[in-house]
Design an enzyme around this catalytic site. Structure first.
Site, PDB file in Angstrom:
ATOM      1  CB  CYS A 110      -0.934   0.093   1.185  1.00  0.00           C
ATOM      2  SG  CYS A 110      -1.967  -1.340   1.430  1.00  0.00           S
ATOM      3  NE  ARG A 143       6.403   1.873  -0.372  1.00  0.00           N
ATOM      4  CZ  ARG A 143       6.529   1.524   0.890  1.00  0.00           C
ATOM      5  NH1 ARG A 143       5.488   1.195   1.585  1.00  0.00           N
ATOM      6  NH2 ARG A 143       7.700   1.500   1.455  1.00  0.00           N
ATOM      7  CD1 TRP A 177      -0.257  -6.270  -2.706  1.00  0.00           C
ATOM      8  CD2 TRP A 177      -0.618  -6.797  -0.559  1.00  0.00           C
ATOM      9  NE1 TRP A 177       0.082  -7.585  -2.530  1.00  0.00           N
ATOM     10  CE2 TRP A 177      -0.133  -7.931  -1.224  1.00  0.00           C
ATOM     11  CE3 TRP A 177      -0.929  -6.896   0.790  1.00  0.00           C
ATOM     12  CZ2 TRP A 177       0.067  -9.141  -0.588  1.00  0.00           C
ATOM     13  CZ3 TRP A 177      -0.735  -8.107   1.434  1.00  0.00           C
ATOM     14  CH2 TRP A 177      -0.236  -9.214   0.738  1.00  0.00           C
ATOM     15  CG  ASN A 194       0.273   2.080   3.772  1.00  0.00           C
ATOM     16  OD1 ASN A 194      -0.751   2.144   3.118  1.00  0.00           O
ATOM     17  ND2 ASN A 194       1.414   2.623   3.378  1.00  0.00           N
ATOM     18  N   GLY A 195      -0.889  -1.096   6.775  1.00  0.00           N
ATOM     19  CA  GLY A 195      -0.692  -1.901   7.975  1.00  0.00           C
ATOM     20  C   GLY A 195      -1.909  -2.766   8.232  1.00  0.00           C
ATOM     21  CD  GLU A 197      16.972 -14.024  -5.726  1.00  0.00           C
ATOM     22  OE1 GLU A 197      16.250 -14.275  -4.740  1.00  0.00           O
ATOM     23  OE2 GLU A 197      16.716 -13.088  -6.518  1.00  0.00           O
ATOM     24  CE  LYS A 206      14.071 -11.770  -7.949  1.00  0.00           C
ATOM     25  NZ  LYS A 206      14.827 -11.163  -6.897  1.00  0.00           N
ATOM     26  CD  GLU A 253       9.919 -11.887  -7.080  1.00  0.00           C
ATOM     27  OE1 GLU A 253       9.208 -11.195  -6.358  1.00  0.00           O
ATOM     28  OE2 GLU A 253      11.144 -11.979  -6.934  1.00  0.00           O
ATOM     29  CG  HIS A 260      17.954 -38.460  -1.365  1.00  0.00           C
ATOM     30  ND1 HIS A 260      18.284 -39.728  -0.944  1.00  0.00           N
ATOM     31  CD2 HIS A 260      19.131 -37.812  -1.541  1.00  0.00           C
ATOM     32  CE1 HIS A 260      19.607 -39.834  -0.858  1.00  0.00           C
ATOM     33  NE2 HIS A 260      20.133 -38.687  -1.222  1.00  0.00           N
ATOM     34  CE  LYS A 289      11.639  -2.940  -4.212  1.00  0.00           C
ATOM     35  NZ  LYS A 289      12.408  -4.099  -4.718  1.00  0.00           N
TER      36      LYS A 289
HETATM   37  C1  F6R Z   1      11.905 -10.762  -4.393  1.00  0.00           C
HETATM   38  C2  F6R Z   1      11.708  -9.682  -3.467  1.00  0.00           C
HETATM   39  C3  F6R Z   1      11.227  -9.982  -2.074  1.00  0.00           C
HETATM   40  C4  F6R Z   1      12.049  -9.166  -1.082  1.00  0.00           C
HETATM   41  C5  F6R Z   1      11.519  -9.354   0.330  1.00  0.00           C
HETATM   42  C6  F6R Z   1      12.315  -8.568   1.358  1.00  0.00           C
HETATM   43  O1  F6R Z   1      12.400 -10.338  -5.601  1.00  0.00           O
HETATM   44  O2  F6R Z   1      11.936  -8.568  -3.799  1.00  0.00           O
HETATM   45  O3  F6R Z   1      11.305 -11.341  -1.774  1.00  0.00           O
HETATM   46  O4  F6R Z   1      13.380  -9.550  -1.181  1.00  0.00           O
HETATM   47  O5  F6R Z   1      10.176  -8.962   0.401  1.00  0.00           O
HETATM   48  O6  F6R Z   1      12.284  -7.202   1.094  1.00  0.00           O
HETATM   49  P1  F6R Z   1      13.328  -6.215   1.743  1.00  0.00           P
HETATM   50  O7  F6R Z   1      14.657  -6.522   1.160  1.00  0.00           O
HETATM   51  O8  F6R Z   1      12.839  -4.851   1.395  1.00  0.00           O
HETATM   52  O9  F6R Z   1      13.308  -6.477   3.226  1.00  0.00           O
END
Ligand code: F6R
Length: 613
Positions: free
Chosen positions: A2, A27, A76, A102-103, A483, A487, A490, A506, A608
């Site tokens: 948000c 966000r 969000w 937000n929250g 990782e 990526k 997502e 296994h 984000k």
């Molecule tokens: C994946 C991604 C998320 C963040 C996670 C932590 O590409 O961006 O998995 O890595 O939400 O976010 P931060 O680094 O802001 O604590």
């Protein structure tokens, strides 16, 4: 999650709010809304909100939506689906109060029941609406007192901004666990949950701390504790380049941010490498050699990609400093009543510095006397402020939801930390110098991987056709695989699962057939033969392979074209190869998502900066 933006000043609020919301869309992007107070002593409160993107809201906004005070929100969804009614701002029954939030309000259900019992008709499914009613029903005289009274009833987290038609000269904001920044202009003031929303108008900002409220008027701001006793907050001038928040000529922020990685790598290393002694200088850690030597264990905490890079970092610390180290998801850590040891160094990793799970883990550790250092990108963020010291990442603003350049700088910050911990212990000067030289070569090598984009794009288009994929690696390569899978899933929405290559037989080998490709990480290191053996097992079962490797690696007589593709990546020191390989995995994910026609910067269901638990 948000986004909040607010404006009070001499200009019409709506265009500025919409502009700010557009910059906060990363966000949260399932709905958007604005509220403005019209001119006059008792300004009329008008609200427009709808599900969809900010551009959808802008299109349907009535022409005459005048007012020089306003707040806006991108949502969000947490409570209730994304629809017009659940979008913020939320209002009270009389239509005098507008709240953007937000929250999460943990006791929302009880408060909703209480309000309903008192005859209040709740129109949305949200937790936020209760705040609007509580403020609207308060008998307190000032808006600040009404808000404080409402907040005293709330359990949970919030960053919020409130308008009231009887108090048209102000916005009242508050923070507890969700970021809130005040931007200071010339006879105009801004509020936002993220610098991105206000950086084009001002770089003079003040941050609220948890538990604080502020009154924002055209003349300035005043900050209070929740008991309304005043608290001094000094504004600071940030050195930020507003253009860093624009995608420029790039088709997406993710692509721009991937391409920025060589520069970001240079920035995080700048001034921190010591060639002569084969070590690093990390002033921000604020720890003397004696204290570094006393560390018996390193525990890394982060979420999502920050957790995976934390796992790579823990590996570096163990390998270079020979200190037992591991990484754990910050979201889990706090809930198992962890043992906090005085001689453990806790490392919190976060791009945003606002991820609530990581922040709460840091607070829990500190409450129990542990020492926490932060590897954080956003200067002045909650985690950065909460830690005992740390390493700023200097990656520059990261807007795309999928983290790329911040992640690379996290890895390099870990390398610097591991180097320093190693050099006050057993790491030889020769090895220290070898690694310093490796780090110096890295920015250029990251550029070389980026130059492989056409090859990786073609392979990605093939991978995108599969419903399900494996990403495999061993030891240093395993968190890289995690990782890579993260990526890929997502942004492509394909099922991508990471496994230790050694674990395939296994269980998961049962799934391998011609429809399930495997992306294998096979660096030229002490495990190459073992890794190559596993590739043969996959190929023998008809599994297609994309092998990220080095030219010195002999893959043996694997089936020819069509089934197995190898990509030879630049070679650094074996300890530092993981980050080089990670860049190739970013490109695979990016091009798979592009081939599938997805919105790269705004993957579905994600946002984000995860500021709710
Ligand atoms: C994946 C991604 C998320 C963040 C996670 C932590 O590409 O961006 O998995 O890595 O939400 O976010 P931060 O680094 O802001 O604590």
């Amino acid at each position: 999650m948000c986004g909040i933006v607010g404006y009070i000043g001499t200009q019409q609020a709506v265009p500025l709010l919409l502009e700010g919301l557009g910059r906060l869309e990363h966000r949260g992007y399932d709905s958007a809304g604005v509220a403005v107070l019209g001119p006059g002593k008792e300004g009329r409160l008008r609200v427009a909100k709808r599900s969809g993107r900010v551009r959808d809201l802008a299109e349907q906004l009535p022409k005459r939506f005048a007012g020089k005070v306003g707040v806006g929100h991108t949502r969000w969804a947490t409570h209730g689906p994304a629809n017009d009614v659940n979008a913020h701002p939320h209002t009270d029954a009389g239509g005098a109060v507008a709240v953007v939030h937000n929250g999460i309000i943990d006791n929302a259900a009880a408060l909703r029941a209480e309000l309903a019992g008192a005859g209040v008709e709740l129109v949305s499914d949200t937790d936020t609406e209760v705040l609007a009613h509580l403020i609207g029903r308060s008998d307190a005289e000032t808006l600040e007192a009404k808000v404080a009274e409402a907040l005293a009833r709330i359990e949970g987290t919030y960053g919020l901004a409130v308008l009231h038609s009887a108090h048209p000269d102000r916005i009242v904001v508050a923070r507890n666990g969700s970021p809130l920044i005040i931007g200071i202009g010339d006879h105009e003031m801004f509020v936002a949950s993220d610098l991105a929303a206000l950086v084009r108008y001002t770089t003079r900002v003040a941050h609220l701390d948890d538990g604080e409220l502020a009154t924002v008027t055209t003349a300035g701001f005043t900050t209070y504790r929740q008991d309304l006793s005043q608290v001094a907050r000094i504004a600071t001038d940030l050195e930020v380049d507003a253009s860093a928040y624009d995608a420029g000529e790039h088709e997406s922020f993710m692509r721009k941010e991937m391409l920025e990685q060589p520069e970001a790598a240079e920035r995080v290393l700048r001034g921190r490498l010591d060639e002569r002694f084969g070590t690093s200088h990390l002033g921000g850690l604020d720890m003397e050699a004696r204290e570094l030597r006393a560390i018996r264990r390193v525990k890394v905490l982060g979420c999502g990609s920050a957790y995976y890079v934390g796992q790579m970092g823990a590996g570096l610390v163990e390998e270079l400093a020979r200190i037992p180290a591991d990484a754990e998801a910050a979201s889990e850590f706090r809930y198992r009543n962890p043992i906090i040891e005085p001689d453990t160094l806790y490392v919190a990793v976060s791009q945003s510095g606002e991820t609530i799970d990581t922040l709460l883990a840091v607070q829990e550790i500190r409450r129990k006397g542990g020492r926490v250092v932060g590897l954080v990108n956003v200067v002045g963020s909650a985690i950065a402020r909460e830690c005992d010291g740390g390493i700023y990442l200097h990656a520059g603003p990261e807007v795309a939801v999928a983290s790329t350049k911040a992640l690379t700088t996290m890895y390099l910050a870990f390398a610097l930390l591991a180097l320093q911990l190693g050099r006050v212990r057993d790491l030889s000067i020769a090895d220290g110098r070898r690694l310093v030289a490796g780090l110096q070569r890295l920015p250029e090598q990251l550029g070389e991987v980026l130059a492989l984009e056409p090859v990786l794009a073609e392979l990605a288009a093939g991978l995108a056709e599969a419903e399900s994929l494996f990403f495999v690696g061993r030891v240093r390569g395993y968190p890289v695989a995690r990782e890579g899978a993260q990526k890929f899933k997502e942004i492509s929405y394909r099922h991508a699962e990471a496994y230790q290559t050694s674990e395939l037989k296994h269980g998961p080998l049962a799934l391998i057939d011609a429809s399930v490709p495997t992306v294998a990480i096979v660096p030229d290191d002490e495990l190459t033969d073992r890794n190559v053996g596993a590739l043969h097992e996959i190929a023998a079962r008809g599994g297609p392979l994309v092998v990220l490797t080095h030219d010195a690696v002999d893959l043996g007589d694997l089936p020819a074209q069509g089934q197995v593709h190898r990509v030879d990546l630049p070679r650094n020191e074996r300890e530092l190869d993981p980050i080089v390989i990670t860049i190739a995995l970013q490109l695979l994910a990016y091009h798979a998502a592009l081939a599938l026609g997805h919105d790269i910067d705004k993957p579905r269901n994600l946002a984000k900066s995860v500021t709710v638990e």
